[in-house]
Design an enzyme around this catalytic site. Structure first.
Site, PDB file in Angstrom:
ATOM      1  N   HIS A  72      -1.762  -7.811  -0.496  1.00 11.22           N
ATOM      2  CA  HIS A  72      -1.576  -6.474  -0.382  1.00 11.22           C
ATOM      3  C   HIS A  72      -1.081  -5.708  -1.827  1.00 11.22           C
ATOM      4  CE1 HIS A  72       0.548  -3.024   2.160  1.00 11.22           C
ATOM      5  NE2 HIS A  72      -0.056  -2.558   1.328  1.00 11.22           N
ATOM      6  N   HIS A  89      -1.971  -1.995  -4.435  1.00  8.03           N
ATOM      7  CA  HIS A  89      -2.681  -0.769  -4.462  1.00  8.03           C
ATOM      8  C   HIS A  89      -2.611  -0.453  -5.898  1.00  8.03           C
ATOM      9  CE1 HIS A  89      -2.879  -0.307  -0.222  1.00  8.03           C
ATOM     10  NE2 HIS A  89      -1.344  -0.380  -0.243  1.00  8.03           N
ATOM     11  N   ARG A 144      -4.854   3.528  -4.366  1.00  6.26           N
ATOM     12  CA  ARG A 144      -3.492   3.750  -3.582  1.00  6.26           C
ATOM     13  C   ARG A 144      -3.492   4.530  -2.306  1.00  6.26           C
ATOM     14  NH1 ARG A 144       0.456   7.521  -7.548  1.00  6.26           N
ATOM     15  NH2 ARG A 144       2.338   7.391  -6.014  1.00  6.26           N
ATOM     16  N   TYR A 148       4.296   4.733   7.465  1.00  9.39           N
ATOM     17  CA  TYR A 148       3.512   3.729   7.404  1.00  9.39           C
ATOM     18  C   TYR A 148       4.321   2.628   8.706  1.00  9.39           C
ATOM     19  CZ  TYR A 148       2.094   4.371   2.601  1.00  9.39           C
ATOM     20  OH  TYR A 148       1.144   4.975   1.650  1.00  9.39           O
ATOM     21  N   HIS A 197       3.268  -4.404   6.007  1.00 10.12           N
ATOM     22  CA  HIS A 197       4.656  -4.296   5.877  1.00 10.12           C
ATOM     23  C   HIS A 197       5.275  -4.891   7.063  1.00 10.12           C
ATOM     24  CE1 HIS A 197       2.253  -0.480   5.021  1.00 10.12           C
ATOM     25  NE2 HIS A 197       2.791  -0.876   3.639  1.00 10.12           N
ATOM     26  N   GLU A 256       3.114  -5.533  -2.192  1.00  9.33           N
ATOM     27  CA  GLU A 256       2.654  -4.372  -2.253  1.00  9.33           C
ATOM     28  C   GLU A 256       3.349  -3.832  -3.796  1.00  9.33           C
ATOM     29  OE1 GLU A 256       1.873  -0.190   0.181  1.00  9.33           O
ATOM     30  OE2 GLU A 256       3.404  -1.708   0.970  1.00  9.33           O
ATOM     31  N   ARG A 278      10.234   0.594  -5.623  1.00 15.10           N
ATOM     32  CA  ARG A 278       9.938   0.044  -6.864  1.00 15.10           C
ATOM     33  C   ARG A 278      11.298  -0.365  -7.609  1.00 15.10           C
ATOM     34  NH1 ARG A 278       5.167   3.783  -9.443  1.00 15.10           N
ATOM     35  NH2 ARG A 278       4.036   3.856  -7.582  1.00 15.10           N
TER      36      ARG A 278
END
Length: 341
Positions: free
Chosen positions: A6, A8, A71, A194, A223, A283, A289
């Site tokens: 996973h 993007h 993305r 999500y 997720h 991800e 982040r």
């Protein structure tokens, strides 16, 4: 080998976003849409975009290969009409294909589809075929809510989705069930929409008989499955009340990934979901982040959690890191085998 299923292209060169801004502006006005040829992205632009970001973190974290797709929040299928989505999907898929071509040992392509609210999913088939046959995609992202948080699409078990499932089964390509940006202010895109979508998709599968019609179809719910592992007893109880099979019967076809950003969450996931249905994923450079001040490590450094959990044996951990991904992505397995990896 460690495969991150996973990833993007969240670090795409800025000219991509600028071109998209022009396309979005045109979609809401009478001005002409920008020409795709106006977008110029060099190979050096792409090397820099991933070299300083995904590749650096993959090396630091010991990740060998990432299934890499456009993305997710940029898919924004609710913007414009099908023509807008088709042009945007083609551009994004081409860029990801180029990244995978520049770094074939590190990235395998995942594709987005040109979905649009109210448009028959069968209209996505030409881009799906192009992505698999011409670009080498080993997976696709399938948005169960192209309306962007309004949930106007029928459940994933509805027959309107079947042309896509028939093609995915024929190509032996899995679909990651992944929504895009929420335009509903009640649902934060990554914190609510999500995770709501992951949970909703699983409940739709509980209520239907999709895999009776497509026994080889494989779906990835990202997720960590949203709320599903945490409420596994609820889903089992609801299935019994509805006269449906135990949800565990879905796990021959459904995989959950490990994009869960704390140790207790991964521990719960590994305790509840059979290890054969777990795919390693991070991800990275995605929704979360930053560095966790409690640990001093990035929240999305999920390898640390998978390494540390006591609920996987060494053999199970190895399967989560690569074996299960190769079962879920046969085209990736064939490519790696051909390369002697």
């Amino acid at each position: 080998m460690i495969i991150d299923c996973h990833g993007h292209f969240t670090t795409a060169p800025p000219q991509l976003a600028r071109w998209r801004d022009r396309q979005v502006a045109a979609a809401g006005s009478r001005e002409a849409a920008p020409d795709p040829h106006d977008l110029v992205v060099t190979d050096d632009d792409l090397r820099r975009a991933v070299g300083d970001n995904q590749l650096r973190l993959m090396d630091e974290r010991g990740i060998d290969l990432t299934v890499f797709s456009p993305r997710a929040s940029f898919m924004s299928h609710h913007i414009g009409d099908f023509g807008v989505s088709a042009a945007w999907a083609r551009i994004c898929n081409d860029l990801v294909h180029r990244v995978a071509t520049l770094f074939p040992d590190r990235f395998a392509m995942g594709a987005m589809l040109p979905q649009s609210p109210g448009v028959d999913p069968a209209n996505c088939l030409p881009e799906l075929r192009r992505a698999v046959e011409e670009l080498g995609a080993v997976a696709v992202n399938l948005n169960p809510d192209p309306s962007g948080g309004r949930w106007t699409a029928p459940p994933l078990t509805d027959r309107s989705w079947y042309p896509l499932y028939e093609a995915l089964a024929a190509y032996d390509v899995p679909a990651m069930i992944h929504v895009s940006t929420s335009c509903n202010p009640a649902f934060h895109t990554t914190g609510a929409h999500y995770l709501n979508a992951d949970t909703t998709a699983f409940m739709q599968l509980v209520q239907g008989d999709l895999f009776a019609d497509f026994p080889t179809l494989r779906l990835v719910i990202p997720h960590g499955g949203g709320a599903v592992p945490y409420h596994w007893g609820r889903f089992r109880g609801l299935a019994a009340a509805l006269g449906r099979p135990d949800p565990e019967t879905l796990l021959d076809n459904v995989f959950f990934d490990t994009c869960v950003y704390h140790q207790p969450g991964i521990d719960l996931l590994a305790r509840v979901v059979p290890s054969g249905s777990l795919l390693f994923a991070s991800e990275m450079i995605g929704a979360v982040r930053s560095v966790d001040p409690r640990t001093g490590h990035h929240y999305d450094d999920t390898r640390r959690y998978v390494d540390a959990t006591e609920h996987l044996s060494d053999a199970q951990r190895a399967a989560v890191y690569s074996g299960n991904a190769l079962r879920a992505h046969p085209r990736l397995a064939a490519r790696l085998a051909a390369a002697g990896r």
